[in-house]
Design an enzyme around this catalytic site. Structure first.
Site, short mmCIF file in Angstrom:
data_model
loop_
_atom_site.label_atom_id
_atom_site.label_comp_id
_atom_site.label_asym_id
_atom_site.label_seq_id
_atom_site.Cartn_x
_atom_site.Cartn_y
_atom_site.Cartn_z
NE ARG A 30 19.86 52.19 -4.01
CZ ARG A 30 18.91 51.16 -4.58
NH1 ARG A 30 17.67 51.33 -4.23
NH2 ARG A 30 19.44 50.34 -5.41
CG ASN B 262 16.88 40.67 -12.64
OD1 ASN B 262 17.45 41.45 -13.32
ND2 ASN B 262 16.36 40.52 -11.37
NE ARG C 107 14.37 44.32 -11.91
CZ ARG C 107 15.36 44.70 -11.13
NH1 ARG C 107 16.49 44.02 -11.19
NH2 ARG C 107 14.91 45.61 -10.59
CG HIS D 74 11.01 47.97 -5.36
ND1 HIS D 74 11.35 48.69 -4.31
CD2 HIS D 74 12.15 47.23 -5.67
CE1 HIS D 74 12.48 48.39 -4.09
NE2 HIS D 74 13.10 47.60 -4.94
CD GLU E 7 10.91 41.84 -7.72
OE1 GLU E 7 11.54 41.38 -6.99
OE2 GLU E 7 11.08 42.92 -7.95
#
Ligand code: ADP
Length: 407
Positions: free
Chosen positions: A240, A13, A90, A179, A387
């Site tokens: 965010r 990743n 990823r 996601h 993940e």
């Protein structure tokens, strides 16, 4: 009959200045080796890794992605030997081209590059990792697993914005969602633990980390999700804002003379929990401050939970049935407070939480936090996400599909 040898996948990743990696064995849940190369390109670049209880680290000088990857290669080879059969990457954005994991050939690499316009910060970093791994492991299949691919099953009424059609057809402006790897993994795990077939079930999932999103999953497929064209849409997150009135941009530009870059920075990096609390983007810190009566932290937590509940309630529209709601990500897996405050707004979904079970499911403990007596009601689950494991499993599934096609 001889047993099939273990199949190992190296999961990569890549961020703009970091590489997270994990060596995953298909047949066991823990990682054989995992670590992080960070601050790449800087003088204090460093590689840290962990093998069982053994933790180590090594200075990398001014290493770039390729040099960092070359340093971790012998560690991986020593541990994996012949059993390493693929590298899974990823990749954040696959645009509309990728509905599943795919083997990276020239055409796929080009398509990932073309999606860079949609993810200018992430896809170039992902490509650096792909190029470095292809140069260092030329004999191994390289597979891309996309954050967006899971959401390609959304119907048009969920992914289209009410904007002029040309913005969709020419500029690819639509809702993509992110996601996906996490939502897919935790839903399959929850269905398995609850003993319902994934192919005939309905789920709501809340991934709550630094980035946060909800997802509605029907029969194992994403039907809607809260993130959109970019990961800024939807829930309140660490830094965010999530949803704001789209006219806010022109208001800020007119009244404060802010540039587009400044507005982007404020909405992506200075808002969310950090902006609301004036204190931190870290939920642990906010929970402690709330305990001590900090007004900003208290408000940030209330807004976070209310907006999350509102999103989950609206996601229910995408499902024909609801078997359960899943909490995951650093906050979802660990914060009994956030789960309880969110569920307090969601009585209309028939979810009934058990306080003791809610307190018990923290620190990586998976389980249902519903009241035991409510067997007919939808259940509430806490499922630690993984993940890296999902990327490894999808990489292997992609290889198996290719093999079947070849025979
Ligand atoms: P990322 O999205 O970067 O992978 P994580 O999934 O690790 O992030 O989630 C990070 C968030 O989880 C942070 O806000 C952190 O404060 C929160 N978190 C981690 N542990 C706890 C805890 N015990 N209680 C509350 N929040 C927690």
């Amino acid at each position: 009959m001889s047993e099939r040898p273990a199949r190992l996948v190296l999961v990569i990743n890549c961020g703009s200045s970091s590489i997270k990696f994990a060596l995953v064995d298909e047949s066991r849940p823990d990682f054989l080796l995992h670590g992080l190369a960070e601050r790449l390109g800087g003088e204090d670049a460093r590689l840290r890794w962990r093998q069982g209880d053994d933790k180590q680290s090594q200075a990398l000088g001014n290493a770039d992605h390729r040099q960092a990857m070359a340093t971790l290669l012998p560690l991986v080879e020593k541990q994996a030997g012949e059993q390493l059969i693929a590298v899974g990457h990823r990749v954040v954005h696959g645009g509309e081209d990728f509905t599943a994991a795919c083997r990276i050939d020239d055409a796929a690499r080009q398509a990932i590059e073309q999606a860079t316009a949609l993810a200018p910060l992430h896809n170039p970093a992902n490509l650096m990792g792909i190029d470095a791994a292809m140069a260092l492991f030329p004999q191994l299949p390289q597979i891309a697993v996309f954050d967006t691919a899971f959401h390609q099953s959304m119907p048009a009424h969920a992914y289209r914005y009410a904007l002029p059609e040309a913005l969709y057809t020419q500029q690819r402006v639509r809702r993509y969602g992110f996601h996906g790897t996490s939502h897919r993994y935790v839903t399959a795990e929850a269905a398995r633990m609850m003993g319902v077939p994934l192919s005939d079930s309905g789920w709501l999932s809340a991934h709550l980390g630094n980035g946060c999103s909800t997802c509605a999953i029907q029969n194992g497929e994403s039907r809607d999700t809260s993130m959109g064209f970019t990961p800024l849409e939807g829930l309140v997150m660490g830094t965010r804002s999530g949803d704001v009135d789209p006219n806010l941009h022109s208001f800020l530009a007119r009244t404060l003379d802010w540039s587009l870059e400044k507005i982007d920075t404020v909405l992506n990096r200075e808002s969310g929990l950090l902006g609301l609390s004036g204190l931190s983007n870290d939920m642990r810190e906010l929970e402690q401050a709330r305990e001590q009566g900090h007004a900003g932290a208290t408000l940030a937590i209330e807004v976070f939970c209310y907006r999350l509940a509102k999103s989950l309630a609206s996601m229910r529209c995408a499902l024909t049935r609801l078997d359960g709601l899943i909490f995951t990500g650093g906050i979802g897996e660990n914060s009994a407070l956030i789960r309880a405050r969110t569920l307090a707004h969601l009585s209309m979904l028939g979810l009934v939480m058990d306080d003791d079970a809610n307190r018990r499911c923290v620190g990586g403990v998976a389980g249902t936090i519903s009241q035991a007596a409510q067997t007919a009601a939808p259940q509430i689950w806490v499922v630690p996400t993984n993940e890296e494991r999902q990327i490894a499993l999808e990489s292997l599934a992609c290889l198996d599909t290719d093999d079947r096609a070849a025979h």
